[in-house]
Scaffold this motif. Structure first.
Motif, mmCIF file in Angstrom:
data_model
loop_
_atom_site.group_PDB
_atom_site.id
_atom_site.type_symbol
_atom_site.label_atom_id
_atom_site.label_comp_id
_atom_site.label_asym_id
_atom_site.label_seq_id
_atom_site.Cartn_x
_atom_site.Cartn_y
_atom_site.Cartn_z
ATOM 1 N N TYR A 43 0.588 -0.969 0.001
ATOM 2 C CA TYR A 43 -0.368 0.216 0.052
ATOM 3 C C TYR A 43 0.911 1.329 -0.197
ATOM 4 N N ASP A 44 1.788 1.070 0.654
ATOM 5 C CA ASP A 44 3.280 1.899 0.863
ATOM 6 C C ASP A 44 3.339 2.827 -0.678
ATOM 7 N N ALA A 45 3.232 2.588 -1.875
ATOM 8 C CA ALA A 45 3.614 2.974 -2.803
ATOM 9 C C ALA A 45 2.529 3.525 -3.792
ATOM 10 N N GLU A 76 -8.851 1.119 5.448
ATOM 11 C CA GLU A 76 -8.079 1.512 7.171
ATOM 12 C C GLU A 76 -6.046 1.607 6.243
ATOM 13 N N SER A 77 -6.154 0.502 5.620
ATOM 14 C CA SER A 77 -5.008 -0.048 5.047
ATOM 15 C C SER A 77 -4.150 1.648 4.166
ATOM 16 N N LEU A 78 -5.525 1.978 3.565
ATOM 17 C CA LEU A 78 -4.680 2.788 2.320
ATOM 18 C C LEU A 78 -4.091 4.394 3.525
ATOM 19 N N LEU A 82 -1.495 5.673 4.509
ATOM 20 C CA LEU A 82 -1.349 7.839 3.529
ATOM 21 C C LEU A 82 -0.737 9.157 5.106
ATOM 22 N N ALA A 83 -1.145 7.535 5.949
ATOM 23 C CA ALA A 83 -1.099 9.086 6.984
ATOM 24 C C ALA A 83 0.351 9.935 7.261
ATOM 25 N N GLY A 84 -0.416 11.526 7.510
ATOM 26 C CA GLY A 84 1.025 11.397 7.633
ATOM 27 C C GLY A 84 1.591 12.615 6.018
ATOM 28 N N LYS A 85 0.364 12.308 5.483
ATOM 29 C CA LYS A 85 0.995 12.718 3.626
ATOM 30 C C LYS A 85 -0.159 14.175 3.992
ATOM 31 N N ASP A 86 -0.353 15.380 3.357
ATOM 32 C CA ASP A 86 -1.044 15.769 3.761
ATOM 33 C C ASP A 86 -1.711 16.416 1.793
ATOM 34 N N ASP A 87 -2.117 15.764 0.812
ATOM 35 C CA ASP A 87 -2.551 16.252 0.403
ATOM 36 C C ASP A 87 -2.644 15.003 -0.425
ATOM 37 N N HIS A 88 -3.970 14.724 -0.293
ATOM 38 C CA HIS A 88 -4.471 13.414 -1.776
ATOM 39 C C HIS A 88 -6.068 12.967 -1.596
ATOM 40 N N ARG A 111 -9.125 5.901 10.902
ATOM 41 C CA ARG A 111 -8.651 5.020 11.468
ATOM 42 C C ARG A 111 -7.400 4.402 10.793
ATOM 43 N N GLY A 112 -7.058 4.547 10.025
ATOM 44 C CA GLY A 112 -5.752 4.250 9.207
ATOM 45 C C GLY A 112 -5.494 4.900 9.804
#
Ligand code: UGA
Length: 399
Positions: A43-45, A76-78, A82-88, A111-112
């Motif tokens: 998922y990190d991709a 949730e996995s997504l 994406l945690a910490g990313k500010d634009d998505h 929740r993720g």
């Protein structure tokens, strides 16, 4: 970038192959794999991308409602990735009942660990068997968004396709976009059920329902499409989506009478097909050929195929069922090991006292002297693919 938790699917795509039977898909994957198309289970991709489409299954739960657990797990996995990313921008592509993007997907992302998603909803209208062509030449593109940012990003993704196909774009909020998908499928499913209802009346009168359909189809308000009457609709969409929107409507306190009738009529068509066979032959202890197993031609998908109730009805009558399909035999054999499978229509018909046609594969139209191999050449056609001819007792379901 394509993320999937199934390693086999990922390996297949990266090898330039398609994991499902869909005309034109493999050529496209082969052309772009390793270049513009990469698949991974990681998922990190998605962190390297700006927009993510959630195209996860929303199967029917036991009670007919959609089961959003896969959707929630994926979101949730997504969210974790994406945690910490500010634009998505996260676009829901899956078919979900009104309110799901907002009330189910957004909380799952949170929740993720990602609470900064810009959400959008983009329903898909392609058909199995012509998925690539339908995607590239859509009748419409529906962009559901609750703010300008999401709309702009979706335009950035879709404008090249929209320009190329000269397709109209419909901009709505996310809940309306979710509803458009159910309205579209509900309308088409009900249209087929209505022509089946009319077709059944035609059969009682000895009238050809296809002649009637040709005439009414000339009325622009009706249109000639989806007027093929027969053994009914199957697949992963019409049955699931009609059940889901009926359940959702009831949850809101409304009984959708027409949609419920459409489902009921559809459930009755396989038995109607078999009762026509009963008129000519008592199949108890006899070999009966089922021609076609996929829910429609051009696909190996057997989900909710009308072949299943047809096989069950034949078993109930004590028949020995031998089935044939050009591509879907393996799928059905896995699900129904209680049936004998033939490698050709000829082999299925050999020694049979009756044959029923469930899928309108082109190759069935060419069958001719193969019927001579039957002990009793009674053919009941649920799809109007076989021509009436001398030497066989032929019954069309609605003609
Ligand atoms: C359907 C819709 O047509 C797509 O627009 C939608 O995107 C898709 O569901 C989905 O929700 O994903 P699909 O299920 O692939 O597409 O196949 P259809 O061509 O719509 O056929 C559905 C069923 O209706 C088949 O069993 C087919 O044999 C039956 N049908 C269709 C008829 O019996 N008569 C007709 O005139 C047309």
């Amino acid at each position: 970038m394509n993320v999937d938790i199934d390693q086999d699917t990922v390996d297949t795509i990266n090898a330039g192959e398609a994991s499902i039977h869909e005309p034109g898909l493999e050529e496209r994957i082969a052309e772009h794999a390793g270049d513009r198309l990469h698949a991974t289970t990681d998922y990190d991709a998605v962190r390297e991308t700006d927009v993510t489409f959630l195209a996860l299954p929303t199967p029917s739960a036991e009670d007919g409602r959609i089961d959003t657990s896969i959707m929630q797990a994926g979101a949730e996995s997504l969210g974790e990735a994406l945690a910490g990313k500010d634009d998505h921008v996260v676009v829901v592509k899956s078919t979900v009942v009104p309110g799901t993007t907002e009330d189910v997907v957004a909380p799952a992302l949170e929740r993720g660990g990602f609470d900064d998603a810009t959400l959008a909803m983009n329903p898909e209208f392609l058909r199995e068997g012509s998925a690539v062509a339908d995607f590239l030449d859509p009748d419409k593109v529906v962009l559901g968004a609750d703010d300008d940012r999401a709309l702009e990003d979706m335009h950035a993704v879709f404008d090249p396709l929209v320009d190329h196909a000269d397709a109209p774009v419909v901009e709505t909020d996310t809940r309306t976009a979710e509803m458009v998908k159910y309205a579209n499928n509900g309308f088409l499913a009900a249209k087929v059920s209505l022509i089946n209802d009319i077709g059944n009346i035609c059969k009682e009168y000895g009238i050809d329902a296809y002649e009637v359909a040709d005439a009414i189809g000339l009325d622009d308000r009706i249109s000639e499409q989806f007027l093929r009457s027969g053994v009914g609709w199957g697949g992963s969409c019409f049955p699931k989506d009609t059940s889901a929107i009926i359940s959702a409507a009831k949850d809101e306190g409304y009984d959708p009478a027409v949609l419920e009738a459409a489902v009921e009529l559809n459930d009755r068509q396989p038995e109607r097909l078999l009762s026509l066979l009963d008129d000519h032959v008592d199949v108890a202890g006899e070999r009966v050929a089922v021609l076609g197993l996929s829910f429609k031609p051009g696909t190996d998908d057997i989900r909710n195929s009308r072949a299943v109730p047809v096989i069950d009805g034949l078993h109930d009558r004590g028949a020995d069922v031998v089935a044939y399909d050009p591509v879907a035999t393996e799928e059905m054999a896995e699900k129904r090991p209680d049936v004998e499978y033939a490698v050709s229509a000829r082999e299925a018909l050999e020694g049979a006292s009756g044959a029923v046609v469930v899928t309108d594969w082109d190759e069935f139209a060419a069958l001719d002297e193969e019927f001579d191999a039957m002990t009793e050449p009674v053919v009941v056609d649920g799809r109007r693919i076989i021509e009436r001819r001398d030497g066989i007792t032929y019954e069309g379901l609605t003609w």
